[in-house]
Motif scaffolding. Structure first.
Motif, PDB file in Angstrom:
ATOM      1  N   THR A   1       0.823  -1.214   0.000  1.00  0.00           N
ATOM      2  CA  THR A   1       0.000   0.000   0.000  1.00  0.00           C
ATOM      3  C   THR A   1       0.856   1.264   0.000  1.00  0.00           C
ATOM      4  O   THR A   1       0.476   2.270  -0.592  1.00  0.00           O
TER       5      THR A   1
ATOM      6  N   GLN B   1       1.883   1.723  -3.561  1.00  0.00           N
ATOM      7  CA  GLN B   1       0.748   2.234  -4.338  1.00  0.00           C
ATOM      8  C   GLN B   1       0.566   3.734  -4.121  1.00  0.00           C
ATOM      9  O   GLN B   1       0.329   4.487  -5.068  1.00  0.00           O
TER      10      GLN B   1
ATOM     11  N   ARG C   1       3.203   5.712  -5.942  1.00  0.00           N
ATOM     12  CA  ARG C   1       2.928   5.770  -7.376  1.00  0.00           C
ATOM     13  C   ARG C   1       1.829   6.783  -7.695  1.00  0.00           C
ATOM     14  O   ARG C   1       1.903   7.499  -8.703  1.00  0.00           O
TER      15      ARG C   1
END
Length: 212
Positions: free
Chosen positions: A201, A204, A207
């Protein structure tokens, strides 16, 4: 008139987080005193140890319940706020982080130290990252991040429970076979899963920020 309730619940989670660690520290002190005591003093210290473990577990469960209640209250009273959106994940991280420190202090095993260190380091990094200007437009925590938090809390509560029920017998079992408790292996594995999800996570989120 009830708009203050969600943020009050979130802030109470921060208080419960401190109480969890306080209870675990006092349980550790009682356990150390028990090792050199005998007779009535040993019984008193064993009782104190169990009471402090129970205190810590109840504080943790209470804090975890506020994680559900503050979101429900915010929707119920239509009281969502930018402050609440920012504070909610911080309170989650504080509760989990301090509880992990307490669990690590109690179990004293690298099987706990390593995933706890990964989770705490990730949460510190994420808290810092959320303060960065480039993170201002990023959406609220993902469903996977919420699942990760739920798994963390389930694993921590499960690891704390045996000590709240019978710390003396747990300690005796640990001395012969560390973490040889019913279901302990599954709970430790669950903690490792939470640590892996923490890294996923975090990646993520990074990103998403880079894509903004």
């Amino acid at each position: 008139m009830f708009a203050w309730i969600p943020n009050a619940l979130t802030m109470s989670r921060c208080v419960f987080a401190v109480l969890v660690l306080y209870g675990q520290l006092n349980a550790s002190v009682a356990a150390d005193a028990l090792s050199g005591a005998g007779g009535d003093e040993a019984l008193r210290q064993a009782t104190l140890e169990q009471l402090w473990h129970q205190f810590a577990l109840l504080a943790f469960i209470s804090g975890a319940l506020t994680d559900f209640l503050d979101g429900w209250a915010a929707r119920q009273f239509k009281a969502e706020s930018r402050f609440g959106v920012w504070l909610d994940p911080v309170a989650d991280k504080l509760l989990v982080g301090l509880a992990l420190l307490g669990v690590s202090l109690t179990l004293q095993s690298w099987l706990i130290y390593l995933p706890a260190a990964l989770i705490i380091a990730r949460d510190v990094f994420m808290t810092w990252l959320r303060t960065r200007p480039e993170a201002a437009g990023v959406a609220a925590p993902s469903s996977l991040a919420k699942l990760k938090t739920g798994i963390e809390m389930a694993a921590i509560a499960g690891l704390m429970l045996p000590f709240a029920l019978a710390p003396a017998s747990v300690t005796a079992m640990e001395q012969s076979a560390p973490l040889a408790l019913a279901g302990a292996g599954a709970l430790v594995l669950l903690l490792w899963v939470a640590a892996a999800l923490s890294l996923v996570t975090a990646a993520q989120y990074v990103r998403v920020i880079r894509a903004v």
